[in-house]
Design a protein around this motif. Sequence first.
Motif, PDB file in Angstrom:
ATOM      1  N   MET A  16       0.842  -1.210   0.000  1.00 45.13           N
ATOM      2  CA  MET A  16       0.000   0.000   0.000  1.00 45.13           C
ATOM      3  C   MET A  16       0.874   1.255   0.000  1.00 45.13           C
ATOM      4  O   MET A  16       0.560   2.240  -0.662  1.00 45.13           O
ATOM      5  N   HIS A  17       1.975   1.207   0.759  1.00 47.46           N
ATOM      6  CA  HIS A  17       2.876   2.361   0.849  1.00 47.46           C
ATOM      7  C   HIS A  17       3.519   2.645  -0.519  1.00 47.46           C
ATOM      8  O   HIS A  17       3.599   3.790  -0.960  1.00 47.46           O
ATOM      9  N   PHE A  18       3.941   1.578  -1.208  1.00 44.81           N
ATOM     10  CA  PHE A  18       4.518   1.766  -2.542  1.00 44.81           C
ATOM     11  C   PHE A  18       3.460   2.324  -3.499  1.00 44.81           C
ATOM     12  O   PHE A  18       3.755   3.165  -4.355  1.00 44.81           O
ATOM     13  N   ALA A  19       2.217   1.840  -3.353  1.00 47.06           N
ATOM     14  CA  ALA A  19       1.135   2.320  -4.225  1.00 47.06           C
ATOM     15  C   ALA A  19       0.875   3.810  -3.969  1.00 47.06           C
ATOM     16  O   ALA A  19       0.656   4.584  -4.906  1.00 47.06           O
ATOM     17  N   LEU A  20       0.933   4.195  -2.714  1.00 50.78           N
ATOM     18  CA  LEU A  20       0.724   5.599  -2.351  1.00 50.78           C
ATOM     19  C   LEU A  20       1.794   6.471  -3.013  1.00 50.78           C
ATOM     20  O   LEU A  20       1.493   7.514  -3.591  1.00 50.78           O
ATOM     21  N   GLN A  21       3.041   6.013  -2.944  1.00 51.74           N
ATOM     22  CA  GLN A  21       4.140   6.749  -3.584  1.00 51.74           C
ATOM     23  C   GLN A  21       3.916   6.829  -5.093  1.00 51.74           C
ATOM     24  O   GLN A  21       4.081   7.873  -5.707  1.00 51.74           O
ATOM     25  N   PRO A  26       0.178  13.872  -2.540  1.00 52.57           N
ATOM     26  CA  PRO A  26       0.970  14.350  -1.409  1.00 52.57           C
ATOM     27  C   PRO A  26       0.485  13.689  -0.108  1.00 52.57           C
ATOM     28  O   PRO A  26      -0.651  13.911   0.309  1.00 52.57           O
ATOM     29  N   ALA A  27       1.287  12.825   0.431  1.00 53.29           N
ATOM     30  CA  ALA A  27       0.854  12.066   1.603  1.00 53.29           C
ATOM     31  C   ALA A  27       2.043  11.521   2.370  1.00 53.29           C
ATOM     32  O   ALA A  27       3.135  11.379   1.816  1.00 53.29           O
ATOM     33  N   GLU A  28       1.823  11.229   3.654  1.00 49.08           N
ATOM     34  CA  GLU A  28       2.855  10.519   4.433  1.00 49.08           C
ATOM     35  C   GLU A  28       2.187   9.431   5.267  1.00 49.08           C
ATOM     36  O   GLU A  28       1.063   9.615   5.755  1.00 49.08           O
ATOM     37  N   VAL A  29       2.855   8.292   5.384  1.00 47.73           N
ATOM     38  CA  VAL A  29       2.319   7.220   6.220  1.00 47.73           C
ATOM     39  C   VAL A  29       2.719   7.546   7.671  1.00 47.73           C
ATOM     40  O   VAL A  29       3.901   7.541   8.000  1.00 47.73           O
ATOM     41  N   VAL A  30       1.711   7.858   8.496  1.00 44.84           N
ATOM     42  CA  VAL A  30       2.013   8.259   9.878  1.00 44.84           C
ATOM     43  C   VAL A  30       2.205   7.041  10.775  1.00 44.84           C
ATOM     44  O   VAL A  30       2.839   7.125  11.824  1.00 44.84           O
ATOM     45  N   ALA A  31       1.648   5.896  10.357  1.00 39.36           N
ATOM     46  CA  ALA A  31       1.904   4.643  11.074  1.00 39.36           C
ATOM     47  C   ALA A  31       1.527   3.464  10.195  1.00 39.36           C
ATOM     48  O   ALA A  31       0.570   3.524   9.423  1.00 39.36           O
ATOM     49  N   ALA A  32       2.333   2.396  10.317  1.00 40.49           N
ATOM     50  CA  ALA A  32       2.020   1.125   9.661  1.00 40.49           C
ATOM     51  C   ALA A  32       1.896   0.104  10.786  1.00 40.49           C
ATOM     52  O   ALA A  32       2.657   0.158  11.754  1.00 40.49           O
TER      53      ALA A  32
END
Length: 384
Positions: A16-21, A26-32
């Motif tokens: 999901m994080h790679f997909a977001l990138q 414009p976003a940041e993962v605040v917790a996984a």
Amino acid sequence: MEKLRVLELYSGIGGMHFALQESSIPAEVVAAVDVNTTANEIYKHNFPNTPLLPKTIEGMTLNDFNKLDFDVILMSPPCQPFTRIGLQGDVNDPRTKSFLYILDILPRLIKMPRFILLENVKGFETSSARNALIKTLQDCQYNFQELMISPTCLGIPNSRLRYFLIAKAPPDSFSFQKTTEILEGFPKSESSYDTDSPTIPDSHCSTVNGGMREDGTIIYKMETVQELERKKSQDNEKTVKRLQDFLEEDKQGTDMDSYLLPPKILLRYALLMDIVNPNCRRSVCFTKGYGHYVEGTGSVLQSCTDVEMESIFKSLDVLSEEEKLKQLSRLKLRYFTPREIANLMGFPPQFSFPSNISIKQQYRVLGNSLNVCVVAKLISLMVS
Ligand SMILES: C[S@@+](CC[C@H](N)C(=O)[O-])C[C@H]1O[C@@H](n2cnc3c(N)ncnc32)[C@H](O)[C@@H]1O
């Protein structure tokens, strides 16, 4: 646009994080959050700066969630309770507990997330867990759309049909016409592929039918005419790339011979496997048992294309074991490497595994992950 604060639940290796990138939102993962030690090690290796909580989701309190102050939830809950070949324990399976807990938490959050994206297997759409999700979203007045998508929709030669749900909190609405039906593929206006080309039938990650001889030595592939036709039509689908674009070069340092199918497996299962070659425009879904269990876990590659597969298989039946092996070996059948599977799943070149993670573990976590390109497109669709 201000950076969206994203909570990645069931984060695994960070698909999901790679997909977001990849979506460039414009976003940041605040917790996984994930409990699996191996997956967490791989996640940390790729995203050293992202706060990773190695705990169970149901171990987090409402206050823990509130403190994260997130705008987006990206999640792929465990799929075993919903797989069509599994027991389908659904909401009674203990692995669904954390998901039901999220549904319970959601309406009680101080600030409900603006966006939610969920991924799961085909089969989830008929589950009670899905009904509970829909009820929660309706109670919270979310706009939402369910979809069933395979990477073949994006011209990727790999079947991985999955259920997706994207949701948007009011007053925001989608840029496309939403429907109560489960959409098959991306909404029409969003995908030139869908509008310009016929839908490619997906293999639905099904296992290949087979049968065993009475002496138990050889298992025959009983491919139906429809299956053969489907494969042929997939290979003729010019909008889908060829597998060769996703393969590793046989360069020094990659020991491709170690991926060759061992003689025992060749003799016993060669006729049961889904065999593809670099010119093909299809492969079946790679599951977590790939490289370990043979049947229905993913395609194998005929790396010597000078030999006609049909000519080998035609006369196999009458040969001695030794001759059979000799013939089959000419095809140089090998497993796809984890890197090649990652390529087909849309993981970027910078994605890597820590050196201590075994090949078997790599196949396992990749099989549990998702297609990054499909999810990236869904994130864009949801947020736009
Ligand atoms: C389908 S996989 C998700 C894979 C992930 N999207 C990826 O790209 O690798 C489900 C993940 O949920 C994790 N998991 C299962 N139950 C959990 C729970 N109760 N709390 C936290 N994580 C859990 C598993 O360890 C697994 O990594």
